[in-house]
Scaffold this motif. Structure first.
Motif, short mmCIF file in Angstrom:
data_model
loop_
_atom_site.label_atom_id
_atom_site.label_comp_id
_atom_site.label_asym_id
_atom_site.label_seq_id
_atom_site.Cartn_x
_atom_site.Cartn_y
_atom_site.Cartn_z
N GLY A 10 0.79 -1.22 0.00
CA GLY A 10 0.00 0.00 0.00
C GLY A 10 0.82 1.26 0.00
N GLY A 11 2.13 1.13 0.17
CA GLY A 11 3.01 2.29 0.14
C GLY A 11 3.36 2.68 -1.29
N ALA A 12 4.02 3.82 -1.44
CA ALA A 12 4.33 4.36 -2.77
C ALA A 12 5.17 3.39 -3.60
CB ALA A 12 5.07 5.69 -2.63
N GLY A 162 1.20 9.37 -5.52
CA GLY A 162 0.45 9.93 -4.41
C GLY A 162 1.10 11.16 -3.80
N PHE A 163 0.45 11.71 -2.80
CA PHE A 163 0.89 12.97 -2.19
C PHE A 163 1.13 12.82 -0.69
CE2 PHE A 163 -1.81 14.34 -5.85
CZ PHE A 163 -0.79 14.92 -6.61
N ASN A 169 6.25 15.95 -4.96
CA ASN A 169 4.83 15.77 -5.28
C ASN A 169 3.95 16.70 -4.44
OD1 ASN A 169 5.60 13.72 -7.01
ND2 ASN A 169 4.12 12.25 -6.25
N ILE A 170 4.26 16.76 -3.13
CA ILE A 170 3.44 17.55 -2.21
C ILE A 170 3.60 19.05 -2.46
CG2 ILE A 170 3.08 18.15 0.22
CD1 ILE A 170 4.10 15.29 0.90
N VAL A 310 -5.79 12.33 -11.73
CA VAL A 310 -6.30 12.07 -10.38
C VAL A 310 -7.25 13.18 -9.96
CG1 VAL A 310 -5.63 12.02 -7.93
CG2 VAL A 310 -4.33 10.69 -9.60
N GLN A 311 -6.94 14.40 -10.36
CA GLN A 311 -7.76 15.56 -9.97
C GLN A 311 -9.16 15.49 -10.60
OE1 GLN A 311 -6.87 19.28 -11.88
NE2 GLN A 311 -7.20 20.47 -10.02
N GLN A 312 -9.26 14.88 -11.78
CA GLN A 312 -10.53 14.88 -12.50
C GLN A 312 -11.57 13.97 -11.85
OE1 GLN A 312 -9.33 13.74 -16.46
NE2 GLN A 312 -8.59 15.78 -16.97
#
Length: 312
Positions: A10-12, A162-163, A169-170, A310-312
């Protein structure tokens, strides 16, 4: 059985490694404290601080990838990392599984020049001291011939992952997507190597399948270009057709914010990585495997495309 077992599912990095393993028709076991079903893989719940649970999760494995990411808190690291490393090593010794430990560069401390696999441990942070101790523990067991293991070390990373754990990324990608100004820690004009996580995942599998790769330390493939934080922002902004302004977060601001936010307090001691050149060489891996790391321009474009989707 010939199972590739991932501790830290589940990690990056784990999420990028899973499709690599499945595409190569490997049997995969995903281990985490709260395992969730994933198509094509076995999911097992286990706490790596509990030896019995760790041993049961590793039984039948040919390779174990230790990809666990603990809460970014020195109190947690000091309490849990030595226990986790001891448990995983002992379970691998008991079952005959090979171990791949995904590591960072904290144990090197502030390095003048390029970091390589030969760079001595000289931590200048509390978290670096913890990482140096567990890496040394693994190296000693390996040198003694008690188990087959290798260390796969990464620079700070970025990519479609992911963020939560990637500062670029963040601070850059996420802010730009939201229409905010990009940020960078300390000094945006220092060169700073970044590992593209999909490359790291491919490399982990290549290492796992090469018998002679074990009993060594490897730096995972990372573009050799000298890229600054400002240049990273410029490329990401161009890919999104956004303004490329940037604001830096000085150390004093981390100190003040750290009074209220634990993660920022924890970041303060690592700020030397952004105040000086941070140069990570993967020449050893690139030559051994004929691997060309993804360029920053391509990696940034892929990360931006993922973030917009991802934003959409």
């Amino acid at each position: 059985m010939n199972i590739h077992t991932i501790f830290g599912a589940g990690g990056a990095v784990a999420d990028q490694l899973l499709p690599v393993l499945l595409s190569n028709n490997e049997k995969v076991r995903l281990v985490s404290r709260n395992a969730k079903p994933v198509a094509g893989a076995e999911a097992v719940s286990a706490d790596a601080t509990n030896y019995r649970q760790t041993l049961e999760a590793i039984k039948g494995s040919s390779v174990v990838y230790l990809l666990i990411g603990l809460q970014y808190d020195i109190r947690v690291w000091r309490a849990q990392w030595p226990v986790i490393m001891t448990n995983v090593m002992n379970a691998c010794k008991e079952t005959g599984a090979k171990l791949i430990f995904f590591d960072n560069v904290y144990m090197y401390g502030k390095v003048n020049g390029w970091m390589t696999e030969e760079t001595p441990f000289n931590p200048c942070s509390k978290k670096g001291e913890v990482r140096a101790a567990i890496a040394t523990q693994l190296l000693q067991e390996t040198k003694a011939g008690n188990l087959q293991a290798l260390i796969a070390r990464s620079a700070d990373f970025y990519g479609p992952v992911g963020f939560k754990t990637s500062m670029p990324n963040i601070l850059v990608i996420s802010n730009l997507v939201k229409g905010k100004k990009a940020q960078w820690l300390a000094d945006a004009d220092q060169p700073h190597s970044l590992t593209y996580v999909p490359d790291a995942a491919k490399a982990l599998y290549l290492l796992a399948k090469k018998e002679t790769a074990f009993d060594q330390t490897w730096h995972l493939p990372t573009a050799p270009d000298l890229l600054t934080g400002r240049q990273f922002v410029q490329q990401a902004a161009a890919a999104m057709q956004k303004p490329n302004g940037i604001s830096t977060i000085p150390g004093w601001m981390l100190t003040v914010a750290g009074l209220f936010i634990r993660t920022l307090k924890e970041l303060k001691e690592m700020n030397y990585q952004n105040e000086y050149p941070y140069l990570f060489s993967s020449n050893k891996f690139n030559k051994a495997f004929g691997f060309t790391p993804t360029s920053y321009s391509e990696g940034i474009k892929e990360t931006v495309a993922w973030a917009l989707k991802v934003q959409q």
